[in-house]
Design an enzyme around this catalytic site. Structure first.
Site, PDB file in Angstrom:
ATOM      1  N   LYS A   1       0.849  -0.853  -0.168  1.00 36.47           N
ATOM      2  CA  LYS A   1       0.121  -0.758  -0.284  1.00 36.47           C
ATOM      3  C   LYS A   1       0.827   1.571   0.143  1.00 36.47           C
ATOM      4  O   LYS A   1       0.308   1.946  -0.668  1.00 36.47           O
ATOM      5  CB  LYS A   1      -0.775   0.455   1.148  1.00 36.47           C
ATOM      6  CG  LYS A   1      -1.776   0.870   1.591  1.00 36.47           C
ATOM      7  CD  LYS A   1      -3.067   0.285   1.974  1.00 36.47           C
ATOM      8  CE  LYS A   1      -2.991   0.917   3.372  1.00 36.47           C
ATOM      9  NZ  LYS A   1      -3.321   1.963   4.147  1.00 36.47           N
TER      10      LYS A   1
ATOM     11  N   ARG B   1       2.983   6.279  -3.128  1.00 33.94           N
ATOM     12  CA  ARG B   1       4.117   6.727  -3.320  1.00 33.94           C
ATOM     13  C   ARG B   1       4.219   6.668  -4.692  1.00 33.94           C
ATOM     14  O   ARG B   1       4.832   7.507  -5.258  1.00 33.94           O
ATOM     15  CB  ARG B   1       5.569   6.215  -2.456  1.00 33.94           C
ATOM     16  CG  ARG B   1       4.922   6.831  -1.126  1.00 33.94           C
ATOM     17  CD  ARG B   1       6.008   6.089  -0.109  1.00 33.94           C
ATOM     18  NE  ARG B   1       5.705   6.693   1.152  1.00 33.94           N
ATOM     19  CZ  ARG B   1       4.846   6.426   2.635  1.00 33.94           C
ATOM     20  NH1 ARG B   1       3.707   5.573   1.466  1.00 33.94           N
ATOM     21  NH2 ARG B   1       5.127   7.577   3.464  1.00 33.94           N
TER      22      ARG B   1
ATOM     23  N   ASP C   1       1.667  -1.433  11.517  1.00 34.02           N
ATOM     24  CA  ASP C   1       0.339  -0.817  11.345  1.00 34.02           C
ATOM     25  C   ASP C   1      -0.570  -2.983  11.949  1.00 34.02           C
ATOM     26  O   ASP C   1      -0.890  -3.549  11.142  1.00 34.02           O
ATOM     27  CB  ASP C   1       0.020  -1.007  10.236  1.00 34.02           C
ATOM     28  CG  ASP C   1       0.387   0.207   9.545  1.00 34.02           C
ATOM     29  OD1 ASP C   1      -0.279   1.320  10.151  1.00 34.02           O
ATOM     30  OD2 ASP C   1       0.995   0.606   8.423  1.00 34.02           O
TER      31      ASP C   1
ATOM     32  N   LYS D   1      -5.159   5.649  14.859  1.00 35.01           N
ATOM     33  CA  LYS D   1      -5.376   4.960  13.530  1.00 35.01           C
ATOM     34  C   LYS D   1      -6.724   5.104  12.984  1.00 35.01           C
ATOM     35  O   LYS D   1      -7.069   6.188  13.345  1.00 35.01           O
ATOM     36  CB  LYS D   1      -4.875   3.765  13.137  1.00 35.01           C
ATOM     37  CG  LYS D   1      -3.381   3.745  13.920  1.00 35.01           C
ATOM     38  CD  LYS D   1      -2.348   4.050  12.616  1.00 35.01           C
ATOM     39  CE  LYS D   1      -1.231   3.402  12.645  1.00 35.01           C
ATOM     40  NZ  LYS D   1      -0.165   4.391  11.115  1.00 35.01           N
TER      41      LYS D   1
END
Ligand code: DC
Length: 665
Positions: free
Chosen positions: A29, A34, A321, A348
């Site tokens: 992801k 990016r 994460d 988050k």
């Protein structure tokens, strides 16, 4: 195919005895976001293969299109025709980041520098996430950003250029670092960011790959402004954050041996692997290679006996994460697992410390929330979680973590709600699980309404079922029918084995009459009215304390769980029979109030009784129902308790229907 995308869908994964497979997870992801942003700011074409077509990354891609960047997608690769650092154009409307924090924070770095204004918006969850952490440094660089209370929407005024800063970031956050580095592209001179701990480094690695002058010195990253970026060919490797769910699944599974291929093992991302290995996990990297500057490997995972650990602080940023999934591993490990100084988890897509702790506690685990972490008292490989409705709270990673638990525990009645955002990061999660023979199942919703005798459960339950158009289970009538059968057979409450046999053979059926009322047939004879007598109620209460008799009547009650939904009324509906019900109501009222209601009912039907006798009967029944060893009358841990004393039927019904709309329909 069930639709996993509604907020209230009740989902679980089926289990499999042997977990085997070799597969790859979707593209990373972070790199996908990016690659589009840098491709847009470069000159020439950037070709991206393995791009993660998740809602989050598609939000970034669509925003870049709105800003005038030509992008083609042939379904295999995405071609971004870069417009250069000064080529973005003002969008006509707002730029919607959806659920994607990465999109909002990274794009802020770019939009802060433009000579046109723009507005970034997000969904409900993104609109409460903290943005001051990027507004502050970007403002120091000369950006003009308007935001109410430091949250989205963020409005960027036209400025045209920025000035470089040296920023000491108070938090280790790749999103903050990236916003500043991207803004640094538009500032004449050197911009630096220093972090307290190293966060993931994809932005600086990729910026260097696109031709920017980047200097990394320990925790400090410097970028030279106004470079000429050149389009690149990018092969996005698999996302280790997505692979983490399969790691935890396989480690906690009794018989697992799987390989997740082509995963990005960038050192700033593999904290999850360090942590799970330290817990005793058998995880190996095979065929390590470097693709387009990123380390990649196939990850081999086997079932392991895990133990709890104290997570070393230096691993936190590179596993940030993955903690929801790691907590699930901790629940299946022996001994204490402790995480502190991960306060970031509270900011988050949800407050992940709270959401995960609540889920673990509801499954019966002893789990203590800390301001910046948790202490989980792991139950080892033999853990049997209690049945529950777990709430992923719309947070994709919490929802997937809970679904992993459901796949590990087919013995438990467990469902997960709040799974509707899984596609934001992992669009083919269910498909990949299906390849491992773990299939998505959707459960029929149940509302349980429990409480003592005479509290009005019967009336409220039948009105609720009617209002929703759902089925109704009056479980008391099953115990009453069994009591009548016992009396017919001249059995006493202590003739346990004969009573259990009779329960197994009970010839009982419920007919719905034309007027919607239900008729009970015992041995094919109508007995509805007979069942309401005080003596039958008394016998029912006595035989209801026989454990095996309750077990014999269990599947008969569960069979009522039919589409479109069930309202189940009784004593143990929320605790034992339907523990995964998404709404559990427990009605109470004082003994006096219930005796008064019963007196009125009996007097209305011409029966003459003394209030004192009714009070004594109700007290005795309450004591027996709530003190029995099996399935005692107690509220479920997650029940909503409504004290009906002094409330009318309409008032109680309205409270129940409000809860139903909030949690179920
Ligand atoms: O709800 P009711 O009064 O019709 O129930 C009669 C008896 O049956 C009650 O005293 C206890 C028993 N019962 C039970 O043990 N579990 C249930 N789910 C429902 C009823």
């Amino acid at each position: 195919m069930v639709n996993p995308l509604t907020e209230k869908s009740l989902l679980r994964l089926s289990s499999v005895a042997q977990l085997r497979g070799r597969f790859s997870v979707p593209g990373d992801k972070s790199i996908s976001h990016r690659s589009v942003i840098l491709g847009a700011l470069a000159e020439g074409t950037t070709t991206i293969t393995g791009f993660l077509r998740s809602e989050d990354c598609m939000a970034t891609l669509n925003i870049m299109k709105q800003l005038g960047v030509p992008i083609d997608d042939d379904g295999v690769s995405i071609r971004v025709h870069g417009v250069g650092l000064n080529g973005l154009k003002m969008a006509t409307g707002d730029l919607d980041c959806g659920n994607a924090g990465t999109a909002m924070r990274l794009l802020s770095g770019v939009l802060a520098a433009q000579n046109f204004s723009s507005t970034l918006t997000g969904d409900e969850s993104l609109s409460v996430r903290p943005m001051n952490r990027i507004i502050k440094p970007l403002t120091q660089m000369g950006a003009q950003i308007t935001s109410d209370k430091g949250t989205a929407p963020l409005i960027f005024s036209a400025v045209g250029s920025l000035k470089p800063i040296n920023y000491d970031s108070p938090i280790a956050s790749a999103q903050v670092k990236s916003a500043i580095l991207l803004a640094g592209l538009f500032a004449e001179g050197i911009t630096t960011v220093t972090e307290p701990k190293k966060s993931r480094d994809h932005t600086e690695t990729m910026l260097a790959g696109f031709g920017a002058t980047i200097d990394v010195d320990g925790l400090k990253v410097a970028i030279k402004g106004k470079p000429q970026l050149k389009g690149q060919n990018i092969e996005v490797p698999g996302d280790v954050s997505s692979a983490a769910f399969f790691m935890v699944l396989a480690l906690c599974h009794r018989d697992a041996d799987i390989i997740v291929e082509n995963v990005c093992i960038n050192p700033t991302r593999v904290g999850v692997v360090h942590i799970l290995k330290a817990m005793g996990g058998d995880i190996r990297f095979l065929h390590r290679r470097v693709i387009a500057g990123e380390s990649v490997a196939d990850i081999h995972i086997k079932s392991s006996r895990l133990k709890g650990i104290e997570v070393p602080n230096q691993w936190i940023p590179s596993a940030i994460d993955e903690f929801p999934a790691i907590f699930i591993a901790a629940a299946h490990a022996d001994g204490l697992f402790q995480l502190t100084e991960a306060e970031e988890l509270r900011h988050k897509e949800s407050d992940r410390i709270a959401v995960m702790s609540q889920g673990l506690a509801i499954m019966g685990l002893s789990c203590k929330e800390l301001p910046g972490g948790v202490v989980i008292n792991g139950q080892g490989a033999d853990w049997h979680p209690l049945g529950a409705c777990l709430d992923g709270a719309g947070d994709h990673r919490c929802a997937m973590s809970f679904l992993v638990v459901s796949a590990l525990h087919s013995e438990t009645d467990m469902v997960v709600k709040g799974c509707h955002n899984i596609a934001t990061s992992f669009p083919n999660f269910f498909k990949l699980m299906g390849q491992l023979s773990l299939f998505l199942e959707e459960s029929v919703p149940v509302i349980t309404i429990d409480g003592p005798s005479g509290v009005g459960k019967g009336t409220i339950s039948s009105l609720t079922a009617k209002a929703l158009g759902w089925h109704l289970l009056d479980s008391g009538s099953i115990y009453r029918a069994m009591a009548l059968q016992a009396i017919n057979m001249k059995l006493e409450p202590n003739d346990e084995s004969q009573l259990v046999d009779a329960a197994k053979d009970l010839d009982l059926c419920f007919n719905v009459c034309e007027d919607g009322s239900s008729q009970v047939l015992l041995n094919q004879q109508p007995v509805t009215d007979q069942l309401r007598s005080e003596s039958i109620g008394d016998m029912a209460s006595k035989i209801a304390s026989i454990a095996d008799l309750r077990v014999a009547l269990f599947s008969r009650q569960r069979a009522f769980q039919q589409q479109p939904g069930l309202v189940a009324d009784g004593r143990d509906m929320g605790t034992i029979v339907f523990p995964s019900a998404p709404l559990k109501v427990f009605l109470t009222a004082s003994v006096e109030e219930r005796a008064k209601r019963r007196l009125k009912q009996l007097n209305d039907s011409g029966v003459d009784v003394r209030i004192r006798d009714l009070l004594n009967d109700i007290e005795a029944r309450d004591l027996r129902d709530s003190s029995r060893k099996v399935a005692p009358l107690v509220p479920a841990r997650d029940a909503h308790i409504i004290d009906t004393s002094g409330l009318s039927i309409e008032e109680v019904l309205s409270q129940v229907l409000t809860l139903a709309r909030q949690f179920v329909v």
